[in-house]
Design a protein around this motif. Structure first.
Motif, PDB file in Angstrom:
ATOM      1  N   UNK A 156       0.831  -1.215   0.000  1.00  0.00           N
ATOM      2  CA  UNK A 156       0.000   0.000   0.000  1.00  0.00           C
ATOM      3  C   UNK A 156       0.860   1.257   0.000  1.00  0.00           C
ATOM      4  N   UNK A 157       1.834   1.251  -0.882  1.00  0.00           N
ATOM      5  CA  UNK A 157       2.748   2.386  -0.970  1.00  0.00           C
ATOM      6  C   UNK A 157       3.279   2.514  -2.387  1.00  0.00           C
ATOM      7  N   UNK A 158       3.973   3.620  -2.634  1.00  0.00           N
ATOM      8  CA  UNK A 158       4.534   3.882  -3.959  1.00  0.00           C
ATOM      9  C   UNK A 158       5.999   4.259  -3.825  1.00  0.00           C
ATOM     10  N   UNK A 159       6.680   4.143  -4.962  1.00  0.00           N
ATOM     11  CA  UNK A 159       8.088   4.518  -4.987  1.00  0.00           C
ATOM     12  C   UNK A 159       8.406   5.059  -6.377  1.00  0.00           C
ATOM     13  N   UNK A 174      -0.064  -2.762  -3.907  1.00  0.00           N
ATOM     14  CA  UNK A 174      -1.097  -2.878  -2.878  1.00  0.00           C
ATOM     15  C   UNK A 174      -1.130  -4.299  -2.325  1.00  0.00           C
ATOM     16  N   UNK A 175      -1.725  -4.418  -1.160  1.00  0.00           N
ATOM     17  CA  UNK A 175      -1.823  -5.697  -0.464  1.00  0.00           C
ATOM     18  C   UNK A 175      -2.767  -6.637  -1.218  1.00  0.00           C
ATOM     19  N   UNK A 176      -2.677  -7.913  -0.880  1.00  0.00           N
ATOM     20  CA  UNK A 176      -3.518  -8.918  -1.509  1.00  0.00           C
ATOM     21  C   UNK A 176      -4.987  -8.726  -1.141  1.00  0.00           C
ATOM     22  N   UNK A 177      -5.870  -9.033  -2.102  1.00  0.00           N
ATOM     23  CA  UNK A 177      -7.307  -8.827  -1.894  1.00  0.00           C
ATOM     24  C   UNK A 177      -7.955  -9.911  -1.051  1.00  0.00           C
ATOM     25  N   UNK A 178      -7.417 -11.131  -1.059  1.00  0.00           N
ATOM     26  CA  UNK A 178      -8.052 -12.232  -0.349  1.00  0.00           C
ATOM     27  C   UNK A 178      -7.711 -12.246   1.135  1.00  0.00           C
ATOM     28  N   UNK A 179      -6.425 -12.109   1.447  1.00  0.00           N
ATOM     29  CA  UNK A 179      -5.982 -12.247   2.838  1.00  0.00           C
ATOM     30  C   UNK A 179      -5.315 -10.996   3.388  1.00  0.00           C
ATOM     31  N   UNK A 186      -4.138   5.151  -0.086  1.00  0.00           N
ATOM     32  CA  UNK A 186      -2.885   5.268   0.661  1.00  0.00           C
ATOM     33  C   UNK A 186      -1.684   5.110  -0.259  1.00  0.00           C
ATOM     34  N   UNK A 187      -1.750   4.153  -1.180  1.00  0.00           N
ATOM     35  CA  UNK A 187      -0.639   3.923  -2.104  1.00  0.00           C
ATOM     36  C   UNK A 187      -0.409   5.116  -3.027  1.00  0.00           C
ATOM     37  N   UNK A 212     -10.662   3.728 -11.495  1.00  0.00           N
ATOM     38  CA  UNK A 212     -11.316   4.942 -11.020  1.00  0.00           C
ATOM     39  C   UNK A 212     -10.314   5.954 -10.463  1.00  0.00           C
ATOM     40  N   UNK A 213      -9.048   5.586 -10.443  1.00  0.00           N
ATOM     41  CA  UNK A 213      -7.980   6.446  -9.915  1.00  0.00           C
ATOM     42  C   UNK A 213      -7.004   6.793 -11.038  1.00  0.00           C
ATOM     43  N   UNK A 214      -6.119   7.764 -10.808  1.00  0.00           N
ATOM     44  CA  UNK A 214      -5.134   8.116 -11.842  1.00  0.00           C
ATOM     45  C   UNK A 214      -4.012   7.082 -11.940  1.00  0.00           C
ATOM     46  N   UNK A 215      -4.379   5.885 -12.390  1.00  0.00           N
ATOM     47  CA  UNK A 215      -3.442   4.783 -12.567  1.00  0.00           C
ATOM     48  C   UNK A 215      -3.501   4.382 -14.040  1.00  0.00           C
TER      49      UNK A 215
END
Length: 289
Positions: A156-159, A174-179, A186-187, A212-215
């Motif tokens: 959940x971060x960027x570099x 970003x973190x895994x969606x299942x677990x 945040x990222x 839905x984000x600037x990705x």
């Protein structure tokens, strides 16, 4: 909400359909169990976008994913894969999750670490968590392995990936969606406007939210490309969060589209078979427009 499947249901549906529909004899079983899982496709794609600096022209990035060491895939095979990756001379290496099938039961970490450590990429090695990296209390085991071998773990971060002339792009994980607990806002928090952004998400179906984000691009794994696919039927069982986008290249949205690529991964899980879903390395080359 995605309906979860139990291990028993997964095995029953997959293995039963696999044998019944294909009518596998000894040759078919050998191919799906021994031959196809050992094959390797190398896919090549260009990443183009107006926000990619001209200095990134020709920069090469390699993705590998879903090795699931300890199930069917072993260290001897992984060592050959690492050598192949190095032979391709990537500038950037990405690992998109599920290193070991059961991290807390894996007994060859001392042999795994030197292999990962020898992977070389002058602009960095980056990784994210998959569901198996969290499973069995494996989160810290996985993080420690990757950080010890000079991978940057993106949770959940960027570099920024920055070249000497000052040109940069931003890599998010970003973190895994299942677990896990993926958190896109945040990222994205520290990314300036008008920069090329590339998201690593183990789960491909999160692309609908990411769009839905600037990705601009998302790179994923998790699906194994269906792992076992049958003519006219397709994948027998695909995991949650990989059901809409199981394999290959997609475009989401029209005004500011997001491009998604889903890699088929290297290893297997649940069932020790691959059929019509060869293991895959993906080479991405940046192109300025």
């Amino acid at each position: 909400m995605t309906k979860k499947q139990t291990r028993r249901t997964f095995l029953k549906r997959s293995f039963g359909s696999f044998l019944t529909v294909l009518g596998l004899g000894s040759g078919g079983y050998l191919y799906a169990h021994q031959i196809e899982p050992a094959l390797l496709d190398i896919s090549e794609l260009d990443i183009k976008h107006p926000f990619i600096p001209k200095s990134f022209e020709g920069i090469k990035m390699i993705q590998f994913s879903d090795t699931h060491l300890g199930f069917q895939y072993n260290l001897s095979q992984f060592k050959k894969l690492a050598a192949k990756i190095n032979d391709l001379q990537p500038d950037i290496i990405l690992f998109t999750g599920d290193l070991m099938d059961e991290p807390n039961k894996y007994t060859e970490i001392n042999k795994l670490v030197p292999i990962l450590d020898k992977l070389h990429a002058p602009l960095g090695k980056y990784c994210i968590f998959g569901n198996h990296d969290h499973g069995g209390y494996g989160s810290e085991i996985y993080r420690n392995i990757m950080e010890t071998t000079n991978f940057t773990v993106l949770l959940n971060e960027s570099i920024p990936i920055q070249l000497k002339d000052g040109g940069s792009i931003y890599l998010l994980g970003i973190d895994d969606a299942m677990l896990g607990n993926p958190d896109l806002p945040l990222a994205l928090k520290r990314i300036p406007n008008n920069r090329f952004t590339l998201l690593l998400s183990h789960a491909p179906d999160l692309a609908e939210t990411a769009s839905q984000y600037p990705i601009h691009w998302q790179i994923s794994g998790h699906s194994h490309g269906g792992q076992v696919k049958l003519p006219f039927i397709g994948a027998l069982v695909i995991p949650p969060f990989a059901q809409k986008y199981p394999e290959g290249l997609y475009t989401l949205g029209e005004v500011n589209p997001l491009t998604l690529y889903v890699n088929r991964g290297i290893g297997t899980t649940r069932l020790p078979f691959r059929f019509m879903a060869k293991p895959e390395l993906t080479i991405f080359t940046f192109k300025s427009i």
